[in-house]
Design a protein around this motif. Sequence first.
Motif, PDB file in Angstrom:
ATOM      1  N   PRO A 313       0.889  -0.899  -0.156  1.00  0.00           N
ATOM      2  CA  PRO A 313       0.032   0.331   0.235  1.00  0.00           C
ATOM      3  C   PRO A 313       1.023   1.253   0.093  1.00  0.00           C
ATOM      4  O   PRO A 313       1.639   1.508   0.507  1.00  0.00           O
ATOM      5  CB  PRO A 313      -0.867  -0.136   1.145  1.00  0.00           C
ATOM      6  CG  PRO A 313      -0.461  -0.979   2.048  1.00  0.00           C
ATOM      7  CD  PRO A 313       0.269  -1.835   0.900  1.00  0.00           C
ATOM      8  N   SER A 314       0.444   1.957  -0.473  1.00  0.00           N
ATOM      9  CA  SER A 314       0.942   3.516  -0.627  1.00  0.00           C
ATOM     10  C   SER A 314      -0.056   4.894  -0.857  1.00  0.00           C
ATOM     11  O   SER A 314      -0.355   4.655  -0.989  1.00  0.00           O
ATOM     12  CB  SER A 314       2.032   3.774  -2.507  1.00  0.00           C
ATOM     13  OG  SER A 314       1.098   3.621  -2.929  1.00  0.00           O
ATOM     14  N   ALA A 344       1.561  14.690   0.507  1.00  0.00           N
ATOM     15  CA  ALA A 344       1.005  13.437  -0.368  1.00  0.00           C
ATOM     16  C   ALA A 344       0.757  13.094   0.575  1.00  0.00           C
ATOM     17  O   ALA A 344       1.195  13.157   1.570  1.00  0.00           O
ATOM     18  CB  ALA A 344       1.813  12.891  -1.777  1.00  0.00           C
ATOM     19  N   GLY A 345      -0.514  12.224   0.956  1.00  0.00           N
ATOM     20  CA  GLY A 345      -0.013  10.355   1.610  1.00  0.00           C
ATOM     21  C   GLY A 345       1.105   9.813   2.124  1.00  0.00           C
ATOM     22  O   GLY A 345       1.776   9.022   1.429  1.00  0.00           O
ATOM     23  N   GLU A 346       1.328   9.619   3.101  1.00  0.00           N
ATOM     24  CA  GLU A 346       2.292   9.035   3.880  1.00  0.00           C
ATOM     25  C   GLU A 346       1.994   6.946   2.983  1.00  0.00           C
ATOM     26  O   GLU A 346       1.203   6.402   2.929  1.00  0.00           O
ATOM     27  CB  GLU A 346       2.468   8.516   5.052  1.00  0.00           C
ATOM     28  CG  GLU A 346       2.702   9.889   6.194  1.00  0.00           C
ATOM     29  CD  GLU A 346       2.772   9.746   7.038  1.00  0.00           C
ATOM     30  OE1 GLU A 346       2.964   8.723   8.074  1.00  0.00           O
ATOM     31  OE2 GLU A 346       3.402  10.901   7.567  1.00  0.00           O
ATOM     32  N   GLY A 347       3.864   6.011   3.055  1.00  0.00           N
ATOM     33  CA  GLY A 347       2.463   4.660   3.285  1.00  0.00           C
ATOM     34  C   GLY A 347       3.025   3.970   3.902  1.00  0.00           C
ATOM     35  O   GLY A 347       2.324   4.987   4.960  1.00  0.00           O
ATOM     36  N   GLY A 348       2.688   2.760   3.851  1.00  0.00           N
ATOM     37  CA  GLY A 348       2.118   1.703   5.149  1.00  0.00           C
ATOM     38  C   GLY A 348       2.899   1.587   6.044  1.00  0.00           C
ATOM     39  O   GLY A 348       4.634   2.069   5.544  1.00  0.00           O
ATOM     40  N   GLY A 354       4.339   1.027   2.570  1.00  0.00           N
ATOM     41  CA  GLY A 354       4.945   1.022   0.894  1.00  0.00           C
ATOM     42  C   GLY A 354       5.326   2.054   0.721  1.00  0.00           C
ATOM     43  O   GLY A 354       6.113   2.762   1.575  1.00  0.00           O
ATOM     44  N   ALA A 355       5.468   2.551  -0.330  1.00  0.00           N
ATOM     45  CA  ALA A 355       6.042   4.169  -1.239  1.00  0.00           C
ATOM     46  C   ALA A 355       5.474   5.082  -0.290  1.00  0.00           C
ATOM     47  O   ALA A 355       3.730   5.230  -0.430  1.00  0.00           O
ATOM     48  CB  ALA A 355       6.655   3.564  -2.095  1.00  0.00           C
ATOM     49  N   GLY A 356       5.668   6.212   0.231  1.00  0.00           N
ATOM     50  CA  GLY A 356       5.320   6.995  -0.337  1.00  0.00           C
ATOM     51  C   GLY A 356       4.403   8.371  -1.273  1.00  0.00           C
ATOM     52  O   GLY A 356       4.945   7.607  -2.176  1.00  0.00           O
ATOM     53  N   GLY A 357       3.641   8.827  -1.307  1.00  0.00           N
ATOM     54  CA  GLY A 357       2.717   9.740  -2.774  1.00  0.00           C
ATOM     55  C   GLY A 357       3.621  11.043  -2.840  1.00  0.00           C
ATOM     56  O   GLY A 357       4.843  11.234  -2.283  1.00  0.00           O
ATOM     57  N   GLY A 386       6.082  15.730  -0.357  1.00  0.00           N
ATOM     58  CA  GLY A 386       5.663  13.926  -1.092  1.00  0.00           C
ATOM     59  C   GLY A 386       5.930  13.059   0.820  1.00  0.00           C
ATOM     60  O   GLY A 386       6.354  13.624   1.565  1.00  0.00           O
ATOM     61  N   GLY A 387       4.848  12.546   0.560  1.00  0.00           N
ATOM     62  CA  GLY A 387       4.299  11.439   1.667  1.00  0.00           C
ATOM     63  C   GLY A 387       6.192  10.445   2.067  1.00  0.00           C
ATOM     64  O   GLY A 387       6.836  10.285   1.213  1.00  0.00           O
ATOM     65  N   GLN A 388       5.962  10.191   3.020  1.00  0.00           N
ATOM     66  CA  GLN A 388       6.934   9.343   3.724  1.00  0.00           C
ATOM     67  C   GLN A 388       6.933   7.843   3.548  1.00  0.00           C
ATOM     68  O   GLN A 388       5.544   7.644   3.315  1.00  0.00           O
ATOM     69  CB  GLN A 388       6.972   9.788   5.306  1.00  0.00           C
ATOM     70  CG  GLN A 388       8.148   9.046   5.861  1.00  0.00           C
ATOM     71  CD  GLN A 388       7.776   9.346   8.085  1.00  0.00           C
ATOM     72  OE1 GLN A 388       7.714  10.076   7.545  1.00  0.00           O
ATOM     73  NE2 GLN A 388       8.483   8.416   8.249  1.00  0.00           N
ATOM     74  N   GLY A 389       7.699   7.508   2.868  1.00  0.00           N
ATOM     75  CA  GLY A 389       7.591   5.354   2.199  1.00  0.00           C
ATOM     76  C   GLY A 389       7.505   5.652   4.179  1.00  0.00           C
ATOM     77  O   GLY A 389       8.185   5.272   4.603  1.00  0.00           O
TER      78      GLY A 389
END
Length: 389
Positions: A313-314, A344-348, A354-357, A386-389
Amino acid sequence: FGGSGTSNGGAVGGNVNLAADGGTVRSLTSLVLNANAVSGESTGPTASGAAIGGTVEILVGSDSRSFLDFERLEAHGDAGSATSLGLGGVNVGGFASFRADGGQYDGLALILSADADGQFNQSASAGDVSFIMTGGEGAINFIQAAANATGGDMAAGAASPISYGGSVEFRLIGGTLSAQSLVAAADGRGGDGVDGLSSANGVITAGNGSGGQGGSLLYSLNGTAEVAIRNNSLSASGYGGQGGFVDSQGGPVVLPGGGGDAIGGQVNVSLLSGTFGPGNFFVQALGRSGNAGRVFGSGSFQNLTVPGNSPRPSGGIAFGGEAVVRLGVGTAGSSYFVDSTASAGEGGQGFAGGAGGDAFGGLSHFIVDNFDAGDIFVDLRSEGYGGQG
């Protein structure tokens, strides 16, 4: 109100009109005008009935004897649904308007809305809201105009539709208006993914969040109007839905859901002619995507190896919108905060992470059109986080 069944019934709101035209309308308490639509509950697996909001119109006529006096006046052309586990149609907001052509109107609060809330596994599209003043004298402490859309909860494997904010227009052409606060929004919000479960007794797969896109908002002073609104909060932002979480109770691997994407809308503030007293403007066309879900619970997964063909999930992707302020008139001492930032949203997290957006800032414009604006405060932003991964 639509009926319930295997295929739920749709619903369409009607028409409500309130006019003070050559006479007086007075309400000493709250007055609520509804043309809402609510679709029925669906227990079936296929798309069926939708809700479409109706029309509510409020008029203060051009006759000088027209007088509208209220404490709290609400006009709603919203669309929603009963709690549903089946797949319904796309709910669409209606139309709510206030128009003053003359006379006088006074109140503590005016609320206009054409919102839409989505059914299960579906998006929503908000309607249209307008405030138009061509004449008369108005004094309202608080004004709210909303055309917001919120998607329904999303099950695993469902398509990821986009929920769209509607249209809000605030046109000041003639007459006078004083207010302490105006809050106007045409936001689009994606639905959240349903939560998952991993236990020895069964598995529920988490859903992905769906997308949200901001609508359009126009704030126009163009004519002979004399306006004094101290605080103006204007938004046409997009918000992605949250990915579903997973409750781990010792079963097999179940991944959380990914976050929904977000796209900012358009806000156009155009103060070209007339007069405007000192005021604060908060203008936003943000894009904020959803975070991926996470794993929580007291149990531990039996197998901590995620299969190679299972996408992690990202966080959702975020795009800022367009926010524009153009001044042809104004008053020294005013403040303008203009923002089209994307977050952007964070990854799990952990083994299921997963990867950040990705994030892409939008466009923020501030234009002074051939006049001396005096001492004003301006804050322009169009950042990307950018989102944190």
